[in-house]
Design a protein around this motif. Structure first.
Motif, PDB file in Angstrom:
ATOM      1  N   GLY A   1     -66.445 -18.827 -45.796  1.00  0.00           N
ATOM      2  CA  GLY A   1     -66.528 -20.278 -45.622  1.00  0.00           C
ATOM      3  C   GLY A   1     -66.768 -20.973 -46.936  1.00  0.00           C
ATOM      4  O   GLY A   1     -66.940 -20.329 -47.975  1.00  0.00           O
ATOM      5  N   PRO A   2     -66.800 -22.301 -46.887  1.00  0.00           N
ATOM      6  CA  PRO A   2     -66.990 -23.102 -48.099  1.00  0.00           C
ATOM      7  C   PRO A   2     -68.390 -22.880 -48.689  1.00  0.00           C
ATOM      8  O   PRO A   2     -69.231 -22.246 -48.046  1.00  0.00           O
ATOM      9  N   PRO A   3     -68.612 -23.389 -49.907  1.00  0.00           N
ATOM     10  CA  PRO A   3     -69.906 -23.168 -50.560  1.00  0.00           C
ATOM     11  C   PRO A   3     -71.108 -23.472 -49.663  1.00  0.00           C
ATOM     12  O   PRO A   3     -72.107 -22.761 -49.690  1.00  0.00           O
TER      13      PRO A   3
ATOM     14  N   HIS B   1     -71.160 -13.764 -49.777  1.00  0.00           N
ATOM     15  CA  HIS B   1     -70.453 -14.989 -49.391  1.00  0.00           C
ATOM     16  C   HIS B   1     -68.990 -14.849 -49.796  1.00  0.00           C
ATOM     17  O   HIS B   1     -68.684 -14.671 -50.972  1.00  0.00           O
ATOM     18  N   ILE B   2     -68.115 -14.904 -48.801  1.00  0.00           N
ATOM     19  CA  ILE B   2     -66.686 -14.745 -49.055  1.00  0.00           C
ATOM     20  C   ILE B   2     -66.079 -16.137 -49.131  1.00  0.00           C
ATOM     21  O   ILE B   2     -66.004 -16.836 -48.121  1.00  0.00           O
ATOM     22  N   SER B   3     -65.708 -16.544 -50.310  1.00  0.00           N
ATOM     23  CA  SER B   3     -65.324 -17.941 -50.483  1.00  0.00           C
ATOM     24  C   SER B   3     -64.260 -18.082 -51.561  1.00  0.00           C
ATOM     25  O   SER B   3     -64.381 -17.524 -52.653  1.00  0.00           O
ATOM     26  N   ASP B   4     -63.229 -18.805 -51.196  1.00  0.00           N
ATOM     27  CA  ASP B   4     -62.116 -19.038 -52.117  1.00  0.00           C
ATOM     28  C   ASP B   4     -61.256 -20.106 -51.466  1.00  0.00           C
ATOM     29  O   ASP B   4     -61.071 -20.080 -50.239  1.00  0.00           O
ATOM     30  N   ARG B   5     -60.729 -21.000 -52.260  1.00  0.00           N
ATOM     31  CA  ARG B   5     -59.846 -22.022 -51.689  1.00  0.00           C
ATOM     32  C   ARG B   5     -58.665 -21.380 -50.969  1.00  0.00           C
ATOM     33  O   ARG B   5     -58.145 -21.912 -49.992  1.00  0.00           O
ATOM     34  N   ALA B   6     -58.276 -20.224 -51.470  1.00  0.00           N
ATOM     35  CA  ALA B   6     -57.119 -19.542 -50.881  1.00  0.00           C
ATOM     36  C   ALA B   6     -57.358 -19.112 -49.436  1.00  0.00           C
ATOM     37  O   ALA B   6     -56.416 -18.837 -48.704  1.00  0.00           O
TER      38      ALA B   6
END
Lengths: 272, 334
Positions: free
Chosen positions: A62-64, A83-88
């Motif tokens: 999710g987002p930050p 935390h798994i986060s990336d715009r992709a």
């Protein structure tokens, strides 16, 4: 035993009011919380660790801002968080989401993955089984009780249409749980302290060595065509019953109403 | 033509087909007619008599793919998904529908990954997009507050699970003809990592709400556990099952299998009656697609009344006994 618990940040909906005109939810001011069913998977994970030892890593995609739910899980007693986060990753459907989470779980070398049966916002319940398929792990869904767990297998009861079904599954496994599994504990003071200090790594697409064509909206086989607010199509016949007579009349009206729809029992069932 | 076929996954238990199988065929028939294609169904079972398979044809299937092996006595997701993966590759269906049951909701998402296609959960409406022939899959989302329509434009088959009870079963036509194709068993399909040890079916208070035509639920308005008995009585009188709000389950008035709503069961019965239930958003999400909703509540502003077809505002402790009395009288006079 490495237990990985994927959790989700969802909008808080328990105190939401309905808009009387449109029949929709008034969402303003609703905060983000841990998906309620994920509290049960976290509790199940904590109980397994108490029983046979091991480490619990909680993850979320999710987002930050989603880091907040990871901290809550740490406060409940989880050991580590990612935390798994990336715009992709944005716009992912359940197929792409389960792929992304599974790449993180692969990297974590999980022995058992425990998830809530579904999230209260998307309400699909598809990500858990998807993770099992990606990682070729055993799958146990709708789990209501864990009867036995060891380094090699789990014996659990599933809540299915016919009753409670006991299954034995070899580890590694993905276990999705329903509410009956346990009563979630509250965060502890020590846990809260830890959650404030803990360093939570952020893994992006590159860190996961993920295939770019499987990520986010681009990697999602499904597309949302349209979103509609369902109109309130029901017109409610509302009858007030304040005294003996009005109760009697209201009930007579109700039975007539049900009768018109063929919903009134004609006779006590006698095996016919 | 084969590439346009509409498929359903039938469910069987103890040598009999489950009614969701016929619901799926009723959905599938409409789609196949629009597409001008065949309607096929898959049955995976250890033993299903010929008459049962014929019922699929008389309920609109053109082709029945039947996989029969002792290993299929219990529904194990991995094994079932392996077989479906094979069938999908072999026969390339256009659409594959399954029921949104515990089986369908486990097998289909697993299969979607194996065959790399999209899947939409718990749909309540299906149609065909005229220009493309794509399946439009509509489902309630965000607690039933929105209806989302989803499609899988570039992957096949287009897969969806369908909410049980959301489809009227088309009437049976025993003169229909169709073909039953026995599919040869491949031992490689059998995944032995997961095995079913037993199923407890004779639990005193167990209920399968998803399969009930009538569900009568009680909530906080019942005030205490003993009072929940009247819900039981009312349900028995209606020949229905007992449901409960989250509140009632959390207070120990009913067991979890009775819980209706987002953290319990999502149901679509012909009649849903909520007694002393205010109707939190999560509860409404679990019942909104019921055919007829009746509410009994002392608060005329309760949420449940907003979505009800008929509501009595008043004291449930005088209203419910009166319902029982009038129904009892009626039954005795007939």
């Amino acid at each position: 035993m490495h237990i990985v618990v994927p959790i989700k940040q969802v909008p808080e909906t328990s105190n939401v009011q309905m808009d009387r005109e449109t029949g929709t939810m008034i969402r303003s001011g609703s905060a983000a919380i841990v998906n309620p069913l994920d509290l049960y998977s976290l509790e199940a994970a904590l109980q397994i660790r108490e029983q046979i030892g091991g480490k619990i890593t909680v993850i979320t995609m999710g987002p930050p801002s989603a880091v907040k739910v990871l901290k809550e899980a740490i406060a409940m007693g989880c050991d580590e968080a990612v935390h798994i986060s990336d715009r992709a990753f944005g716009g992912a459907d359940t197929w792409a989401t389960s792929y992304t989470l599974s790449e993180a779980i692969r990297k974590l070398e999980a022995d058992i993955v425990i998830t809530g049966e579904r999230a209260t916002d998307g309400d699909t319940g598809q990500v858990g089984p998807g993770i099992a398929a990606w990682l070729n792990m055993s799958l146990v869904t709708f789990t209501a009780h864990i009867k036995e767990i060891s380094d090699s297998h789990i014996i659990a009861e599933r809540l299915v249409e016919e009753g409670y079904q006991t299954v034995r599954a070899a580890l590694p496994a993905v276990v999705t749980v329903v509410k009956e599994i346990a009563t979630p504990r509250l965060p502890t003071l020590r846990g809260k302290k830890k959650s404030m200090q803990i360093n939570i790594p952020v893994w992006d697409a590159e860190a996961l060595h993920a295939k770019p064509e499987y990520l986010g909206l681009k990697g999602s086989p499904t597309r949302v065509v349209k979103i509609e607010t369902p109109k309130v199509t029901r017109t409610c016949i509302m009858v007030k019953a304040i005294d003996e007579e009005s109760v009697r009349n209201a009930v007579t009206q109700l039975i007539q109403f049900l009768d018109d729809r063929d919903l009134v029992p004609v006779q006590k069932r006698s095996g016919v | 033509m084969k590439d346009r076929d509409v498929w359903t996954l039938s469910e069987a238990h103890n040598g009999k087909l489950k009614t969701v199988s016929f619901e799926l065929l009723s959905r599938g028939r409409a789609l196949a007619d629009t597409l001008g294609s065949r309607l096929c169904t898959v049955v995976l079972s250890d033993s299903l008599p010929e008459v049962e398979l014929q019922k699929l044809i008389s309920h609109n299937a053109d082709i029945v793919y039947y996989v029969n092996n002792p290993c299929l006595k219990e529904t194990v997701c991995e094994t079932f998904a392996n077989i479906l993966q094979f069938l999908v590759k072999e026969y390339t269906p256009h659409v594959l529908l399954a029921a949104a049951t515990t089986s369908g909701r486990s097998i289909l998402p697993y299969l979607a990954v194996l065959v790399h296609t999209g899947l939409t959960a718990d749909c309540t409406e299906l149609s065909i997009e005229p220009e493309t022939g794509n399946l439009l899959q509509t489902r309630p989302a965000i607690g039933g507050n929105i209806m989302a329509t989803i499609k899988t434009p570039d992957h096949r088959p287009q897969m969806a699970t369908i909410r049980p009870k959301s489809t009227r079963i088309l009437s049976e036509d025993t003169t229909r003809t169709g073909e039953i194709i026995q599919v040869n068993w491949d031992p490689a399909w059998f995944d032995q990592r997961v095995s079913v040890l037993e199923t407890r079916e004779d639990i005193g208070d167990f209920v399968s709400l998803e399969e009930a035509d009538i569900v009568i639920s009680g909530g906080r308005g019942l005030k205490k556990r003993d009072n929940f008995q009247i819900i039981q009585e009312l349900a028995e009188t209606f020949g229905g099952e007992v449901g409960a709000s989250r509140d009632a389950v959390d207070r120990g008035w009913a067991n979890y299998p009775h819980q209706v709503g987002l953290s319990g069961k999502t149901i679509s019965p012909r009649l849903y009656m909520g007694i002393g239930i205010s109707g939190a958003v999560q509860h409404l999400a679990g019942i909104k697609t019921s055919e007829c909703i009746v509410a009994v509540n002392s608060d005329e502003h309760a949420n449940l009344l907003q979505v009800a077809d008929f509501a009595i505002v008043g004291d449930l402790f005088s209203i419910v006994p009166e319902i029982l009395r009038q129904l009892g009288q009626r039954m005795n006079t007939i």
